[in-house]
Design a protein around this motif. Structure first.
Motif, PDB file in Angstrom:
ATOM      1  N   GLU A 251       0.723  -1.116  -0.041  1.00 53.23           N
ATOM      2  CA  GLU A 251      -0.133  -0.030  -0.252  1.00 53.23           C
ATOM      3  C   GLU A 251       0.970   1.263   0.163  1.00 53.23           C
TER       4      GLU A 251
ATOM      5  N   ALA B 177      -8.435   4.437  -5.773  1.00 56.15           N
ATOM      6  CA  ALA B 177      -7.804   4.849  -4.666  1.00 56.15           C
ATOM      7  C   ALA B 177      -8.739   5.132  -3.462  1.00 56.15           C
TER       8      ALA B 177
ATOM      9  N   SER C 262      -4.090   7.108  -1.069  1.00 57.30           N
ATOM     10  CA  SER C 262      -3.815   5.812  -0.548  1.00 57.30           C
ATOM     11  C   SER C 262      -4.036   4.813  -1.958  1.00 57.30           C
ATOM     12  N   LEU C 263      -2.943   4.314  -2.167  1.00 55.10           N
ATOM     13  CA  LEU C 263      -3.201   3.389  -3.442  1.00 55.10           C
ATOM     14  C   LEU C 263      -2.959   1.728  -2.938  1.00 55.10           C
TER      15      LEU C 263
ATOM     16  N   ASP D 128       1.599   1.146 -11.790  1.00 59.67           N
ATOM     17  CA  ASP D 128       1.152   2.285 -10.960  1.00 59.67           C
ATOM     18  C   ASP D 128       2.493   3.275 -11.062  1.00 59.67           C
TER      19      ASP D 128
END
Lengths: 116, 114
Positions: B17, B60, B74-75, B82
């Motif tokens: 994350e 996200a 936040s991914l 990405d």
């Protein structure tokens, strides 16, 4: 079309030459923006249209830069007497009024201008 | 127009994350917070937008504390694809007129490693 289309994709101009960059926004999109992005930097605002009206041109760096959108759809960014500092990617973005909070603006892939 | 500050670069590994924090101390009452993603040779792509608390979509999450002076993108479980530059933007998005001009910073260059 499905997205914002910009042409040409690449343009090499000799210093002093005039260039014209085209943007085809998404059909029906009222708002249209032009941005300039130098290598390694974030996009910088140039100008904004709502339909055919140019409501904000505060970002145009000099009077050599001119943008138009005569029929409220296709837009052209023209740069006269190009200089080396004009080398950058020129991005076009469009949006529907009322949907910005959901989808933001849709950007094209840009035109990379190189002035030699 | 509120100025934003974000890290210049970040590295992460696949499956982790990633949280990217943006500071915007001068955010105004009518301002929204928007994040864009940009891949090389492409224009920025809208990721997410919010005003307060938490917003989540299929891509996200955006966390905004009560004072709204910062926000965190936040991914979840990033992949190699990405790897991109992520921009945080703050401003009145002109919800009815669509007239807001985005002010981009230099963004955060995220590199996802295998």
């Amino acid at each position: 079309g499905a997205g914002v289309s910009q042409s040409p994709r690449y343009k090499v101009a000799k210093r002093g030459q005039d260039v014209a960059l085209r943007c085809d926004p998404i059909s029906g999109h009222v708002s249209l923006f032009w941005y300039q992005q130098a290598l390694g930097q974030g996009p910088e605002f140039l100008t904004y249209f709502q339909n055919e009206a140019q409501l904000d041109k505060s970002g145009l760096p000099s009077d050599r830069f001119f943008a138009e959108r005569p029929e409220g759809s296709v837009s052209t960014l023209k740069i006269q007497r190009t200089q080396q500092e004009d080398s950058a990617v020129y991005l076009c973005a469009s949006s529907l009024v009322g949907t910005v909070q959901l989808y933001g603006y849709t950007f094209g892939s840009g035109t990379r201008l190189t002035v030699v | 127009l509120a100025k934003t500050t974000q890290p210049i670069s970040m590295d992460s590994y696949e499956g982790q994350e990633v949280n990217i924090t943006c500071s915007h101390n001068n955010i105004a009452t009518n301002d929204y917070i928007t994040w864009y993603q940009q891949f090389p040779s492409q224009g920025p792509r809208f990721i997410i937008q919010g005003y307060k608390t938490k917003v989540t979509n299929e891509v996200a999450s955006l966390f905004i504390p009560a004072d709204r002076k910062s926000s965190t993108l936040s991914l979840p479980r990033v992949s190699l694809s990405d790897t991109a530059v992520y921009y945080c933007l703050v401003g009145d998005i002109g919800r009815t007129s669509g007239t807001y001009k985005y002010i981009f910073g230099t963004g955060t260059r995220l590199k996802v490693l295998a």
